[in-house]
Enzyme design. Structure first.
Site, mmCIF file in Angstrom:
data_model
loop_
_atom_site.group_PDB
_atom_site.id
_atom_site.type_symbol
_atom_site.label_atom_id
_atom_site.label_comp_id
_atom_site.label_asym_id
_atom_site.label_seq_id
_atom_site.Cartn_x
_atom_site.Cartn_y
_atom_site.Cartn_z
ATOM 1 N N LYS A 1 -15.549 -30.795 -43.710
ATOM 2 C CA LYS A 1 -16.236 -30.893 -45.003
ATOM 3 C C LYS A 1 -16.346 -32.375 -45.330
ATOM 4 C CE LYS A 1 -11.791 -30.010 -47.329
ATOM 5 N NZ LYS A 1 -11.062 -29.122 -48.264
ATOM 6 N N ASP B 1 -11.608 -27.237 -40.660
ATOM 7 C CA ASP B 1 -11.701 -27.658 -42.066
ATOM 8 C C ASP B 1 -12.664 -28.828 -42.221
ATOM 9 O OD1 ASP B 1 -11.130 -27.334 -44.741
ATOM 10 O OD2 ASP B 1 -9.344 -28.597 -44.706
ATOM 11 N N ASN C 1 -13.286 -34.670 -45.407
ATOM 12 C CA ASN C 1 -12.530 -34.921 -44.179
ATOM 13 C C ASN C 1 -13.308 -35.732 -43.143
ATOM 14 O OD1 ASN C 1 -10.306 -33.613 -45.193
ATOM 15 N ND2 ASN C 1 -10.815 -31.645 -44.287
#
Length: 344
Positions: A147, A145, A150
């Site tokens: 991106k 995840d 994050n």
């Protein structure tokens, strides 16, 4: 006769860690499963981020396994460019994780505030995130995840990976098949459902770098189906002014990350990190000092104003029905003895 003062509850710092060991400061974030607050340890005065998850909501959203998995993964890892877990505990309502605090804000916040980021900034973030990913992959963990949301900056401008909610261990002999992550950043091999390994993180790094540089992602669609088709089949197209905005080496690096063939994708394979270090766009960086955070970042976040959305704090003050506070766990009642069966 004088009034009797209320004596503050004595804190046992040698016992099990609980919420009473920390001063609750401002709210700085909110996710699908919980919220994030700044806290200060009452004994050593160190500042941390507190991520807390409501158990009841977690069960309703069928996210218990994800939360437990995230905690177990965080207990395994410790790296300078990762938001590391320092304490974990729970009460009757919430689960708590005390994590390294990054006061510089996430890259989404800075992208929204500044618009497209400068090339040298993105270079630096790509390199530091790559080091973090390499560390995870060396422990057979794939983030899934990656991106801008994050990646958190510390007060000195270094980039740290966070949010391991859907990170998992992988086995070289058994590919992962679950479609997991944020769709716009998903690699083609995730969407094709043919199985994947750590290669997906390098694709996501390419999508993130493209977005930070140009203010938009390389593959877009108005529906999930259209977005899926774009990621699987569309050519990689750069903005018309790309060559005047970034260097040729930068464009070649992005092409390397956004290659659908995982055997040719930049960052993948046993020499993946070295290939990155040798790349024309990144070879001038001081990689050794980046890993130890001794390198000087090209951008230092403004410490005089909050580097996060201030509405989180307002919501906590005005809208929270059940404000966070220290609560002792209920003592389980002793089990009743069953009536002994009398002999006839």
């Amino acid at each position: 006769m004088g009034g009797v003062c209320c004596k503050e509850e004595e804190i046992d710092f040698d016992g099990e860690v609980d919420l009473n060991h920390f001063e609750l400061l401002r709210s700085v974030g909110k996710g699908a499963f919980g919220k994030v607050r700044v806290v200060q340890h009452k004994k050593d005065q160190k500042i941390y981020a507190l991520k807390y998850i409501n158990k009841e909501k977690c069960i309703k959203m069928r996210a218990v396994e994800n939360i437990i998995q995230e905690r177990r993964l965080l207990e395994e890892i410790d790296f300078p460019l990762v938001c590391n877990l320092r304490f974990a505990f729970q009460d009757d309502e919430n689960m708590f994780m005390i994590i390294d605090l990054m006061l510089g804000g996430d890259l989404r916040f800075h992208l929204d505030r500044q618009g497209c980021l400068k090339e040298d900034m993105v270079q630096f973030y790509v390199a530091e995130v790559a080091l973090g990913l390499h560390y995870l992959h060396s422990r057979k963990i794939v983030h899934r995840d990656l991106k801008p949301d994050n990646v958190l900056l510390c007060e000195k401008g270094h980039a740290h990976l966070t949010d391991f909610n859907i990170a998992v261990h992988y086995n070289d002999k058994k590919p992962l098949t679950a479609v997991a992550g944020s769709m716009a950043y998903m690699a083609p091999e995730v969407l094709s459902k043919k199985g994947y390994f750590e290669s997906v993180d390098w694709w996501s790094l390419g999508v993130m770098a493209f977005e930070l540089l140009f203010g938009k992602r390389p593959y877009r669609g108005k529906t999930n189906e259209a977005l899926t088709q774009a990621i699987l089949y569309d050519d990689l197209v750069f903005p018309e002014n790309a060559s005047s905005h970034v260097s040729k080496a930068c464009i070649e690096c992005l092409r390397g990350f956004l290659t659908r063939d995982v055997t040719k994708r930049l960052g993948c394979g046993p020499t993946g990190l070295q290939d990155l270090k040798d790349h024309a766009w990144l070879k001038h960086l001081d990689w050794d000092h980046m890993e130890t955070k001794e390198a000087i970042a090209p951008f230092i976040p403004d410490s005089k104003r909050p580097n996060f959305d201030a509405t989180h704090e307002l919501e906590e003050l005005l809208l929270e029905e059940n404000p966070l506070k220290h609560k002792k766990r209920a003592t389980p009642k002793p089990a009743r003895r069953r009536n002994q069966r009398r002999s006839a």
